[in-house]
Write an enzyme that holds these catalytic residues in place. Structure first.
Site, PDB file in Angstrom:
ATOM      1  N   TYR A  68      85.627   0.124  84.350  1.00 47.02           N
ATOM      2  CA  TYR A  68      86.877   1.194  84.902  1.00 47.02           C
ATOM      3  C   TYR A  68      88.004   0.452  85.251  1.00 47.02           C
ATOM      4  O   TYR A  68      89.030   0.585  84.794  1.00 47.02           O
ATOM      5  CB  TYR A  68      86.089   1.951  86.139  1.00 47.02           C
ATOM      6  CG  TYR A  68      87.051   2.955  86.560  1.00 47.02           C
ATOM      7  CD1 TYR A  68      87.054   3.987  85.968  1.00 47.02           C
ATOM      8  CD2 TYR A  68      87.803   2.894  87.971  1.00 47.02           C
ATOM      9  CE1 TYR A  68      87.889   5.344  86.402  1.00 47.02           C
ATOM     10  CE2 TYR A  68      88.652   3.965  88.201  1.00 47.02           C
ATOM     11  CZ  TYR A  68      88.532   5.116  87.544  1.00 47.02           C
ATOM     12  OH  TYR A  68      89.553   5.971  87.900  1.00 47.02           O
TER      13      TYR A  68
ATOM     14  N   SER B   6      88.741   8.080  81.815  1.00 46.07           N
ATOM     15  CA  SER B   6      89.897   8.082  82.793  1.00 46.07           C
ATOM     16  C   SER B   6      90.545   7.054  82.792  1.00 46.07           C
ATOM     17  O   SER B   6      91.438   6.490  81.845  1.00 46.07           O
ATOM     18  CB  SER B   6      89.365   8.641  84.198  1.00 46.07           C
ATOM     19  OG  SER B   6      90.312   9.273  85.039  1.00 46.07           O
TER      20      SER B   6
ATOM     21  N   ASP C  98      91.156  19.848  80.671  1.00 45.12           N
ATOM     22  CA  ASP C  98      91.197  18.636  81.605  1.00 45.12           C
ATOM     23  C   ASP C  98      92.632  18.645  82.350  1.00 45.12           C
ATOM     24  O   ASP C  98      93.638  18.379  81.919  1.00 45.12           O
ATOM     25  CB  ASP C  98      91.046  17.435  81.017  1.00 45.12           C
ATOM     26  CG  ASP C  98      90.930  16.164  81.879  1.00 45.12           C
ATOM     27  OD1 ASP C  98      91.248  16.424  83.285  1.00 45.12           O
ATOM     28  OD2 ASP C  98      90.769  15.240  81.340  1.00 45.12           O
TER      29      ASP C  98
ATOM     30  N   HIS D 268      87.703  17.282  83.108  1.00 42.91           N
ATOM     31  CA  HIS D 268      87.490  15.870  83.179  1.00 42.91           C
ATOM     32  C   HIS D 268      86.371  15.325  83.295  1.00 42.91           C
ATOM     33  O   HIS D 268      85.921  14.133  83.048  1.00 42.91           O
ATOM     34  CB  HIS D 268      88.437  15.441  84.649  1.00 42.91           C
ATOM     35  CG  HIS D 268      88.896  13.903  84.550  1.00 42.91           C
ATOM     36  ND1 HIS D 268      89.637  13.501  83.446  1.00 42.91           N
ATOM     37  CD2 HIS D 268      88.706  12.973  85.341  1.00 42.91           C
ATOM     38  CE1 HIS D 268      90.026  12.100  83.977  1.00 42.91           C
ATOM     39  NE2 HIS D 268      89.432  11.732  84.718  1.00 42.91           N
TER      40      HIS D 268
END
Length: 701
Positions: free
Chosen positions: A471, A551, A635, A670
């Site tokens: 991430y 993301s 999203d 999302h």
């Protein structure tokens, strides 16, 4: 002989599919040019930002037709789906919580699209309280927060439709289940916090001009809703004069104080407090800047307990009296340590959750700040929970890691004794697998931890299909947790590797800041170095390596594959932030500037962002890895235009025959609230795409 011929025929047809240039839908190029500090930047696919246009809708439909046609020809796709459904199909029960005279808990019988909220009365009779599977026929409406009034007699619950961050809130009598008033609408990035049984606080933005899914929203307001009145009468408590992007309000358990947090970015917040025992009392400022992160986690009368990273990058808890709450009067209650703190309260105690190299350590303290005990956890992994009301002496916590399905434990707050409350009955043998934490060296010499998980007996021959996931942003810590999809991946001989790269919160604020703004390249370098380690140690090779992230992690994948397209065979960027020059112009994207900076900040910041922005770094004539971009058409967190534009650039400029597809979920956002069926199918398609593009024509068990 027949089987041999069949396998050879399949192999031939699959190689043909993999090596033939796909015919993608034509993506029209526009003439839009933006000027940044005297630099012209073309944006030929600007038209794809209009999520309401017929042209964009037709493009989405055409892209999905190509993608699903490709996926349908992968011979083991159905086998993968069958196994994933089989493994997913076990009963899942959450930790219980008490409200009024009922005990509530969530339960999913295995493959239900949404978990159902049940309750038991004082006699132990079970009944369904809320079933979100009845909210919509296709499972795309989900249950958000469920918040009870002080005595548990009234509940306010939120619903999301199609994965959107916009919510509606329904107020219901918890005993009779009768709806009490018209539904509250257009609520976003908000909890619900009750003031006794009279009403509650919530936050939202004004509905934007233009598309509610993509138009900018940047003035958050805190409202108070009094039961029995219309939403139009709701009073703005905070955010009318003070323009802030994120505002939240919550009431202390004793109903004495309203706590208000206000921020303009995803890090750093102002802190305010109001005495609710005195009518029309003023809102008092505690912290008047955005330089630190602060929250009031408990109070004992007028004594406030504040979690903060002020003068403590790894976090600490301080105390101060409401009468004079400014930071200069704060006193340490639980001092900062070398490990990152994340506290909770319950049962009349404080629980200090620490991360030590991304795994959990939990210590229990009393209200005098005295250490009661370090809690013995079931193993090395991630523990969550230990929260509840002061009077509840039985608390609950969960424990999981990459090879241990999440189990729930009850915990006696006074004695410290814990026992298994609920353990899943899942067809997965943890003892056949192992997780190993290693430390590797990044480009600048920084040591980075990584946990590598795989089936025992793995041969280090460079031929193991491997997913590298990370991430790297927003102070988010990636800690070990079990995933059914990852379990199937490892069953099929796959390696799953997760590095705790900079930009995350695993080592506190300094670790986070080292991956922000003009240090963002550290994040990509850390990820690249993780891939190079796995290859050097022969866990895998470039021909068997897939990179994956969502993301901010989608940005990570997009930047890595454009910087080092030779490093991996497959790339799966999900719901990614791909246009770094325009991200802040959509929905609440401007709030991400602490991590990214914006192209308007300075010429240096513009050049830095343009230097790694995935949309702006796809080059013609480069052979990019097989790529499947994934996103949802609803999203409104990271708008799908990011993914649309990146996919269009790849399809236009890709050299060679590696597929560059985009898979667009319909009526999905999302990720939160996605139905089980949609989640399973998405994971099936991702794993099938990865394995097929590594050359597999059947599952590599």
């Amino acid at each position: 002989m027949k089987n041999t011929i069949l396998i050879m025929a399949l192999a031939t047809s699959m190689v043909s599919l993999g090596q033939t240039q796909l015919k993608y839908p034509k993506t029209q190029k526009g003439e839009v040019i933006d000027v940044y500090f005297d630099t012209n930047v073309a944006d030929p696919y600007r038209w794809l930002e209009d999520d309401r246009s017929i042209e964009t809708g037709n493009w989405v439909k055409a892209q999905n037709e190509v993608t699903y046609d490709y996926l349908s020809k992968i011979p083991f796709r159905n086998d993968l789906k069958s196994r994933l459904e089989q493994l997913w199909n076990y009963e899942k029960i959450s930790a219980p919580f008490k409200e009024g005279s009922f005990t509530y808990y969530y339960k999913n019988n295995g493959l239900q699209n949404q978990s159902v909220l049940y309750r038991k009365d004082a006699k132990g009779v079970e009944s369904v309280f809320l079933d979100p599977n009845t909210f919509s026929k296709d499972g795309t409406s989900s249950l958000g927060g469920v918040n009870f009034s002080e005595d548990g007699s009234i509940v306010a619950y939120s619903i999301s439709e199609g994965g959107s961050d916009w919510r509606s809130v329904i107020v219901m009598d918890a005993i009779s289940k009768k709806i009490l008033e018209p539904t509250l609408v257009d609520i976003k990035f908000s909890g619900v916090s009750w003031k006794g049984n009279e009403g509650f606080y919530y936050s939202s933005y004004d509905k934007p001009n233009g598309s509610e899914l993509s138009a900018k929203t940047d003035q958050h307001k805190l409202y108070y809703h009094k039961l029995g009145t219309s939403q139009k009468e709701d009073k703005v408590v905070f955010g009318l004069e003070q323009k802030r992007r994120y505002v939240g309000g919550y009431v202390t358990e004793d109903n004495r104080f309203l706590i208000i947090s206000a921020a303009n970015s995803t890090y750093g917040n102002e802190l305010y407090i109001q005495d609710l025992t005195k009518p029309n009392s003023p809102i008092i400022t505690i912290v008047d800047n955005f330089n630190t992160s602060n929250s009031i986690i408990e109070n004992e009368g007028s004594k406030l307990f504040i979690e903060t990273d002020w003068n403590a990058p790894n976090g600490r808890i301080v105390t101060v009296d409401f009468s004079n709450p400014k930071p200069e009067n704060w006193k340490d209650f639980i001092a900062e340590t070398e490990n990152v703190l994340s506290p909770s309260t319950g049962g009349g105690y404080f629980f200090a959750h620490y991360m030590k190299d991304a795994v959990s350590v939990v210590k229990q303290y009393d209200y005098q700040g005295k250490l009661v005990r370090e809690i013995k956890l079931p193993g090395v992994g991630t523990a969550g929970g230990f929260g509840g009301k002061k009077k509840e002496k039985t608390l609950y916590f969960s424990f999981t890691n990459y090879i241990t399905p999440g189990s729930t434990y009850s915990f006696d707050a006074d004695s410290g004794l814990s026992k298994v409350y609920e353990t899943p009955k899942i067809d997965f043998k943890s003892s056949d697998y192992e997780s190993k934490q290693i430390f590797y060296t990044s480009k600048d010499g920084t040591k980075i931890p990584m946990i590598i998980t795989y089936k025992k007996g793995l041969k280090l021959n460079g031929k193991n299909p491997t997913i590298l996931y990370a991430y790297g942003g927003f102070n988010v810590s990636i800690t070990p947790s079990f995933s059914i999809a990852n379990a199937v991946w490892m069953e099929n001989g796959g390696v799953y590797a997760v590095p705790n790269i900079r930009g995350g919160g695993e080592y506190g604020k300094k670790w986070h800041d080292a991956g922000t703004k003009m240090q963002k390249q550290n994040v990509f370098d850390d990820f690249i170095a993780a891939a190079e380690y796995l290859i050097a140690q022969k866990y895998t090779s470039s021909d068997f390596l897939a990179i994956r992230g969502g993301s901010n992690g989608g940005l990570l994948v997009g930047a890595t594959m454009t910087q080092r397209p030779d490093l991996m065979k497959v790339a799966i960027p999900a719901v990614g932030v791909m246009d770094m020059l325009r991200y802040h112009t959509f929905t609440a994207g401007a709030g991400w500037a602490y991590d990214y900076g914006t192209a308007q900040d300075s010429k240096e910041m513009f050049n830095y962002l343009k230097g790694y922005s995935p949309v702006h770094n796809v080059k013609p004539g480069v052979k990019y890895p097989a790529t499947m971009v994934t996103t949802g058409d609803h999203d409104d967190r990271v708008v799908p235009a990011h993914s649309f534009k990146f996919a269009a650039e790849l399809q236009d400029k890709q050299a060679g025959n590696n597929p560059t597809l985009i898979r667009i979920d319909i009526n999905a956002g999302h990720g939160a609230g996605k139905s089980v069926a949609a989640t399973i199918q998405e994971n099936v398609d991702i794993q099938a795409f990865i394995l097929f593009n590594m050359g597999f024509t059947q599952l590599p068990k």
